[in-house]
Design a protein around this motif. Structure first.
Motif, PDB file in Angstrom:
ATOM      1  N   ALA A 288       0.981  -1.440  -0.210  1.00 39.46           N
ATOM      2  CA  ALA A 288      -0.236   0.597   0.208  1.00 39.46           C
ATOM      3  C   ALA A 288       1.193   1.116  -0.221  1.00 39.46           C
ATOM      4  O   ALA A 288       0.518   2.268  -1.313  1.00 39.46           O
ATOM      5  CB  ALA A 288      -0.540  -0.049   1.132  1.00 39.46           C
ATOM      6  N   ARG A 289       2.060   1.155   0.849  1.00 38.07           N
ATOM      7  CA  ARG A 289       2.154   2.602   0.750  1.00 38.07           C
ATOM      8  C   ARG A 289       3.538   2.672  -0.668  1.00 38.07           C
ATOM      9  O   ARG A 289       3.787   3.553  -0.969  1.00 38.07           O
ATOM     10  CB  ARG A 289       3.994   2.116   2.274  1.00 38.07           C
ATOM     11  N   SER A 290       4.257   2.253  -1.013  1.00 44.02           N
ATOM     12  CA  SER A 290       4.511   1.904  -2.847  1.00 44.02           C
ATOM     13  C   SER A 290       3.555   2.536  -3.347  1.00 44.02           C
ATOM     14  O   SER A 290       3.784   3.089  -4.461  1.00 44.02           O
ATOM     15  CB  SER A 290       5.810   0.617  -2.562  1.00 44.02           C
ATOM     16  N   ARG A 291       2.498   1.701  -3.636  1.00 51.99           N
ATOM     17  CA  ARG A 291       1.587   1.653  -4.978  1.00 51.99           C
ATOM     18  C   ARG A 291       0.752   3.002  -4.598  1.00 51.99           C
ATOM     19  O   ARG A 291      -0.218   3.001  -5.593  1.00 51.99           O
ATOM     20  CB  ARG A 291       0.752   0.242  -5.084  1.00 51.99           C
ATOM     21  N   TYR A 292       0.233   3.188  -3.095  1.00 56.71           N
ATOM     22  CA  TYR A 292      -0.688   3.921  -3.344  1.00 56.71           C
ATOM     23  C   TYR A 292       0.048   5.299  -2.559  1.00 56.71           C
ATOM     24  O   TYR A 292      -1.143   6.668  -1.902  1.00 56.71           O
ATOM     25  CB  TYR A 292      -2.078   3.686  -2.471  1.00 56.71           C
ATOM     26  N   SER A 293       0.379   5.985  -3.174  1.00 64.91           N
ATOM     27  CA  SER A 293       1.353   7.242  -2.028  1.00 64.91           C
ATOM     28  C   SER A 293       1.360   7.698  -3.333  1.00 64.91           C
ATOM     29  O   SER A 293       0.876   8.389  -4.093  1.00 64.91           O
ATOM     30  CB  SER A 293       2.784   7.069  -2.027  1.00 64.91           C
ATOM     31  N   TRP A 294       1.157   9.382  -2.756  1.00 60.57           N
ATOM     32  CA  TRP A 294       0.451  10.296  -3.492  1.00 60.57           C
ATOM     33  C   TRP A 294       1.257  10.699  -4.329  1.00 60.57           C
ATOM     34  O   TRP A 294       0.922  10.967  -5.292  1.00 60.57           O
ATOM     35  CB  TRP A 294       0.470  11.641  -2.779  1.00 60.57           C
ATOM     36  N   ASP A 295       2.942  10.967  -3.883  1.00 61.99           N
ATOM     37  CA  ASP A 295       3.726  10.651  -5.717  1.00 61.99           C
ATOM     38  C   ASP A 295       3.369  10.169  -6.801  1.00 61.99           C
ATOM     39  O   ASP A 295       3.456  10.275  -7.607  1.00 61.99           O
ATOM     40  CB  ASP A 295       5.216  10.447  -5.104  1.00 61.99           C
ATOM     41  N   ARG A 296       3.458   8.250  -6.157  1.00 58.48           N
ATOM     42  CA  ARG A 296       2.872   7.412  -7.514  1.00 58.48           C
ATOM     43  C   ARG A 296       1.682   7.263  -7.689  1.00 58.48           C
ATOM     44  O   ARG A 296       1.785   8.113  -8.957  1.00 58.48           O
ATOM     45  CB  ARG A 296       2.635   5.972  -6.239  1.00 58.48           C
ATOM     46  N   ILE A 297       0.656   8.580  -7.212  1.00 57.96           N
ATOM     47  CA  ILE A 297      -0.584   8.553  -7.390  1.00 57.96           C
ATOM     48  C   ILE A 297      -0.532   9.943  -8.303  1.00 57.96           C
ATOM     49  O   ILE A 297      -1.393   9.383  -9.856  1.00 57.96           O
ATOM     50  CB  ILE A 297      -1.686   8.754  -6.652  1.00 57.96           C
ATOM     51  N   ALA A 298       0.050  10.976  -8.273  1.00 57.08           N
ATOM     52  CA  ALA A 298       0.307  11.650  -9.216  1.00 57.08           C
ATOM     53  C   ALA A 298       1.192  11.452 -10.196  1.00 57.08           C
ATOM     54  O   ALA A 298       0.032  11.960 -11.234  1.00 57.08           O
ATOM     55  CB  ALA A 298       0.744  12.633  -8.477  1.00 57.08           C
ATOM     56  N   THR A 299       1.961  10.430 -10.446  1.00 53.66           N
ATOM     57  CA  THR A 299       2.369  10.312 -11.640  1.00 53.66           C
ATOM     58  C   THR A 299       1.927   9.134 -12.087  1.00 53.66           C
ATOM     59  O   THR A 299       1.486   9.412 -13.350  1.00 53.66           O
ATOM     60  CB  THR A 299       3.836   9.623 -11.027  1.00 53.66           C
ATOM     61  N   ASP A 300       0.752   8.563 -11.570  1.00 53.40           N
ATOM     62  CA  ASP A 300       0.434   7.372 -12.593  1.00 53.40           C
ATOM     63  C   ASP A 300      -0.734   8.334 -13.058  1.00 53.40           C
ATOM     64  O   ASP A 300      -1.391   8.158 -14.855  1.00 53.40           O
ATOM     65  CB  ASP A 300      -0.830   6.187 -12.113  1.00 53.40           C
ATOM     66  N   ALA A 301      -2.040   9.504 -12.395  1.00 54.12           N
ATOM     67  CA  ALA A 301      -2.166  10.276 -13.209  1.00 54.12           C
ATOM     68  C   ALA A 301      -1.515  11.303 -14.111  1.00 54.12           C
ATOM     69  O   ALA A 301      -2.467  11.294 -15.082  1.00 54.12           O
ATOM     70  CB  ALA A 301      -3.116  11.340 -12.422  1.00 54.12           C
ATOM     71  N   GLU A 302      -0.484  11.546 -14.316  1.00 56.61           N
ATOM     72  CA  GLU A 302       0.018  12.553 -15.240  1.00 56.61           C
ATOM     73  C   GLU A 302      -0.034  11.604 -16.376  1.00 56.61           C
ATOM     74  O   GLU A 302      -0.267  12.126 -17.536  1.00 56.61           O
ATOM     75  CB  GLU A 302       1.637  13.402 -14.906  1.00 56.61           C
ATOM     76  N   VAL A 303       0.555  10.218 -16.339  1.00 57.15           N
ATOM     77  CA  VAL A 303       0.513   9.756 -17.921  1.00 57.15           C
ATOM     78  C   VAL A 303      -0.478   9.508 -18.512  1.00 57.15           C
ATOM     79  O   VAL A 303      -0.812   8.629 -19.255  1.00 57.15           O
ATOM     80  CB  VAL A 303       1.154   8.317 -16.723  1.00 57.15           C
ATOM     81  N   VAL A 304      -1.559   9.489 -17.484  1.00 52.60           N
ATOM     82  CA  VAL A 304      -2.559   8.505 -17.925  1.00 52.60           C
ATOM     83  C   VAL A 304      -3.542   9.870 -19.447  1.00 52.60           C
ATOM     84  O   VAL A 304      -3.774  10.120 -19.982  1.00 52.60           O
ATOM     85  CB  VAL A 304      -3.804   8.241 -16.777  1.00 52.60           C
ATOM     86  N   TYR A 305      -3.123  11.400 -17.655  1.00 47.12           N
ATOM     87  CA  TYR A 305      -3.419  12.403 -18.734  1.00 47.12           C
ATOM     88  C   TYR A 305      -2.918  12.392 -19.925  1.00 47.12           C
ATOM     89  O   TYR A 305      -3.299  12.727 -21.516  1.00 47.12           O
ATOM     90  CB  TYR A 305      -3.589  13.375 -17.338  1.00 47.12           C
ATOM     91  N   ALA A 306      -1.825  12.729 -19.937  1.00 48.89           N
ATOM     92  CA  ALA A 306      -0.773  13.002 -21.543  1.00 48.89           C
ATOM     93  C   ALA A 306      -1.137  11.583 -22.618  1.00 48.89           C
ATOM     94  O   ALA A 306      -1.404  12.302 -23.599  1.00 48.89           O
ATOM     95  CB  ALA A 306       1.115  12.124 -21.282  1.00 48.89           C
ATOM     96  N   SER A 307      -1.263  10.176 -22.008  1.00 47.29           N
ATOM     97  CA  SER A 307      -1.687   9.905 -23.067  1.00 47.29           C
ATOM     98  C   SER A 307      -3.289   9.773 -23.636  1.00 47.29           C
ATOM     99  O   SER A 307      -3.205   9.644 -24.167  1.00 47.29           O
ATOM    100  CB  SER A 307      -2.321   8.021 -22.323  1.00 47.29           C
ATOM    101  N   ALA A 308      -4.148  10.324 -22.373  1.00 47.63           N
ATOM    102  CA  ALA A 308      -5.354  10.802 -23.034  1.00 47.63           C
ATOM    103  C   ALA A 308      -4.956  11.943 -24.060  1.00 47.63           C
ATOM    104  O   ALA A 308      -6.038  12.679 -25.060  1.00 47.63           O
ATOM    105  CB  ALA A 308      -6.066  11.372 -22.065  1.00 47.63           C
ATOM    106  N   ALA A 309      -4.170  13.145 -23.761  1.00 47.13           N
ATOM    107  CA  ALA A 309      -4.374  14.699 -24.556  1.00 47.13           C
ATOM    108  C   ALA A 309      -3.551  14.183 -26.265  1.00 47.13           C
ATOM    109  O   ALA A 309      -4.474  14.332 -27.341  1.00 47.13           O
ATOM    110  CB  ALA A 309      -3.109  15.248 -23.808  1.00 47.13           C
ATOM    111  N   THR A 310      -2.880  12.954 -26.015  1.00 45.02           N
ATOM    112  CA  THR A 310      -2.087  12.569 -27.309  1.00 45.02           C
ATOM    113  C   THR A 310      -3.227  11.847 -27.645  1.00 45.02           C
ATOM    114  O   THR A 310      -3.204  11.794 -28.716  1.00 45.02           O
ATOM    115  CB  THR A 310      -1.129  11.196 -27.155  1.00 45.02           C
ATOM    116  N   ARG A 311      -3.957  11.064 -27.475  1.00 43.14           N
ATOM    117  CA  ARG A 311      -4.977  10.235 -28.710  1.00 43.14           C
ATOM    118  C   ARG A 311      -5.607  11.566 -29.389  1.00 43.14           C
ATOM    119  O   ARG A 311      -6.273  11.352 -29.919  1.00 43.14           O
ATOM    120  CB  ARG A 311      -5.990   9.436 -27.462  1.00 43.14           C
ATOM    121  N   GLU A 312      -6.265  11.913 -28.245  1.00 43.22           N
ATOM    122  CA  GLU A 312      -7.563  13.126 -27.540  1.00 43.22           C
ATOM    123  C   GLU A 312      -6.799  14.133 -29.469  1.00 43.22           C
ATOM    124  O   GLU A 312      -7.452  14.820 -30.031  1.00 43.22           O
ATOM    125  CB  GLU A 312      -7.076  14.591 -27.014  1.00 43.22           C
TER     126      GLU A 312
END
Length: 73
Positions: free
Chosen positions: A44-68
């Protein structure tokens, strides 16, 4: 979120008998409970830290922006 036999026990949904067996088994094994607790906390500490959540969200947003932008052309 749960890795079977590592961070917890997995039982089929709605299967009360399996849940009861898993609980009885776990209650009788202090080392197993403590090991799963430590493994779960570490995961939980490694997968759900705020840093990890922010990085994962950034990757998803960048991918969505590229597709858009690909569809806009």
């Amino acid at each position: 979120a749960v890795i079977g036999e590592v961070t917890g026990l997995l039982v089929p949904p709605g299967n009360a008998d399996a849940l009861g067996r898993a609980l009885r088994s776990t209650l009788g094994q202090m080392v197993l409970r403590e090991g799963m607790g430590l493994a779960g906390r570490s995961r939980a500490r490694s997968r759900y830290s705020w840093d990890r959540i922010a990085t994962d969200a950034e990757v998803v947003y960048a991918s969505a922006a590229t597709r858009e932008s690909a569809f806009a052309c």
